[in-house]
Write an enzyme that holds these catalytic residues in place. Structure first.
Site, mmCIF file in Angstrom:
data_model
loop_
_atom_site.group_PDB
_atom_site.id
_atom_site.type_symbol
_atom_site.label_atom_id
_atom_site.label_comp_id
_atom_site.label_asym_id
_atom_site.label_seq_id
_atom_site.Cartn_x
_atom_site.Cartn_y
_atom_site.Cartn_z
ATOM 1 N N TYR A 163 58.563 -33.559 43.519
ATOM 2 C CA TYR A 163 57.458 -34.212 42.824
ATOM 3 C C TYR A 163 57.486 -33.796 41.360
ATOM 4 C CZ TYR A 163 52.730 -35.303 41.255
ATOM 5 O OH TYR A 163 51.666 -35.798 40.549
ATOM 6 N N GLU A 253 53.831 -40.388 36.886
ATOM 7 C CA GLU A 253 53.923 -39.655 38.150
ATOM 8 C C GLU A 253 55.113 -40.158 38.954
ATOM 9 O OE1 GLU A 253 50.936 -38.251 41.717
ATOM 10 O OE2 GLU A 253 50.717 -40.275 40.924
#
Length: 461
Positions: A163, A253
């Site tokens: 991530y 993101e």
């Protein structure tokens, strides 16, 4: 209180992660959300975000967007597979809706999931037929959101899912890079269960991102120094930051960021938000805004610089100032009612803006009473009164209006309302106004429930 439920509109969920772990071992304080209504951040579809990343030298899988089932099938057979039906490569088809949780969503036609694997001829067409033109219901979009396009992307085989994100952070007052070796799942869930595997790097916006910051993050992601994936991750972070700054992003993101068996580091899914204050210098990006994904009332309100957020109640609110608006919604809740919206006309609204605000409330079928709460400081009460009266003359008044006015030119406003020929309920203070609004809304709701018409003096429901 209703004000807390609105916090989701004010910024990225990442900025509300509790105590992420920084590389200097200190913990970031909890970050307060932005003021509701103060920020309108542009959100682009995944396929557009992927194209933007490619333009900035960021590795992404091959992918194409389709608007029809036939186009989707053609992409799978002839673009992702070059027409070789004997040796087909798998692909992923994704519904393009501006909502998280697509994979677990359900279309209103009963089709399960907004993300599917395509492994054989005919599947792309079949999946697209069930997605296109249908509304996908997700946790973030419980009322459903229309799917007008699907995105077909080559399937990536991942050795590792990570991530990575960059966002504007109030706590450090600048860009913040957030990373975790546990990608491919909800980062909010990881923050709750394993906060020790979330790492942060505040970035000096003047100095820019530094080599040592990227190196630390690559190590925190579990990549081994001196290897190809480690070096590629560093380059990707730098390019991602260049895009973040150059495109006036508020959030980039990536989840998951994948390491492939071949040693590549690839963005497999991404969400990008842009600062709407930068629209004047990011015209090409903002031209890609998809209005079909937004509440039509919010779109209409934004054309007149009104801060509007639709809610699920039956009392329409028109207020000047975000704080007063949230207090108004709170007291409606306290009195047993439910607000239908957040609507801040601002301190410098003119009669045209007030008229438009009233028209939006009056046209909402869920609204059964309207509460106007104005404190005239910069905003003059007579301007509000004239706007409401003009709207009433043009479209008529079908719903009870409760008005509480205090401040600049309040006497002139009351004189205008008394002589306008329309019946409006004046209140002495906010508590009185909320009590009256909840009362008339409740009467209207009960009458509607048993399909009985009700008529207030001066109003017909």
């Amino acid at each position: 209180m209703i004000s807390s439920s609105l916090a989701r509109t004010a910024g990225a969920g990442l900025s509300r992660l509790l105590q992420p772990r920084s590389n200097n071992k200190s913990l970031l304080p909890r970050i307060a959300p932005n003021a509701v209504g103060a920020v309108r951040n542009l959100n682009l579809h995944e396929y557009l975000s992927m194209d933007l990343m490619k333009q900035h030298g960021i590795a992404t899988p091959a992918g194409y967007v389709a608007s029809s089932p036939e186009e989707a099938e053609n992409i799978f057979l002839h673009k992702l597979n070059k027409g070789d039906t004997n040796n087909l490569k798998d692909a992923v088809i994704k519904a393009q809706v501006l909502s998280g949780g697509r994979g677990l969503g359900t279309f209103k036609n009963g089709f399960q999931g907004g993300v599917h694997m395509v492994t054989k001829p005919g599947q792309a067409r079949d999946f697209a037929e069930k997605m296109l033109g249908q509304e996908l219901v997700t946790k973030q979009a419980p009322n459903g959101i229309i799917c007008n396009k699907v995105f077909l992307m080559e399937r990536m085989y991942m050795r590792r899912e990570m991530y990575l994100s960059i966002l504007m952070d109030r706590g450090s007052q600048g860009p913040l890079m957030v990373a975790s070796p546990r990608g491919g799942t909800s980062i909010e869930d990881v923050a709750k269960t394993n906060p020790e595997v979330i790492f942060t790097e505040p970035i000096d916006i003047i100095e820019g991102i530094q080599d040592e910051q990227c190196e630390r993050m690559a190590t925190n992601l579990g990549l081994e120094p001196g290897t190809g994936p480690y070096d590629k991750a560093i380059v990707l972070m730098k390019n991602l930051y260049a895009m973040f700054i150059g495109c006036d992003c508020t959030q980039v993101e990536v989840n998951p960021l994948a390491e492939t068996p071949d040693g590549d580091v690839v963005v497999c899914d991404a969400k990008v938000n842009f600062d709407s204050n930068a629209e004047y210098r990011q015209k090409e990006i903002f031209a890609k805004r998809d209005f079909s994904q937004e509440d039509a009332r919010e779109v209409e309100a934004s054309k007149y610089d009104l801060n509007y957020i639709g809610l699920s109640g039956n009392i329409g609110c028109m207020v000047n100032g975000a704080g007063l608006a949230m207090s108004t919604m709170d007291i409606i809740q306290l009195k047993g009612g439910s607000p239908a919206n957040f609507l801040d006309v601002g301190g410098g609204a003119n009669e045209e803006q007030v008229q438009k605000a009233f028209e939006i409330l009056n046209s909402d079928d869920n609204v059964q009473a309207i509460l106007v709460n104005i404190f005239g400081g910069i905003m003059r009460c007579d301007v509000i009164a004239n706007g409401i009266i003009n709207a009433a003359k043009e479209i008529g008044i079908r719903k009870p209006i409760v008005i509480r006015l205090q401040g600049t030119n309040v006497k002139e406003a009351r004189t205008l309302i008394d002589g306008c020929g329309f019946k409006m309920i004046l209140a002495d203070d906010l508590e009185d106004a909320a009590t009256k609004a909840v009362g008339v809304a409740d009467i209207a709701a009960q009458a509607s429930k048993i399909q009985v018409g009700v008529k207030f003096e001066g109003f017909a429901l």
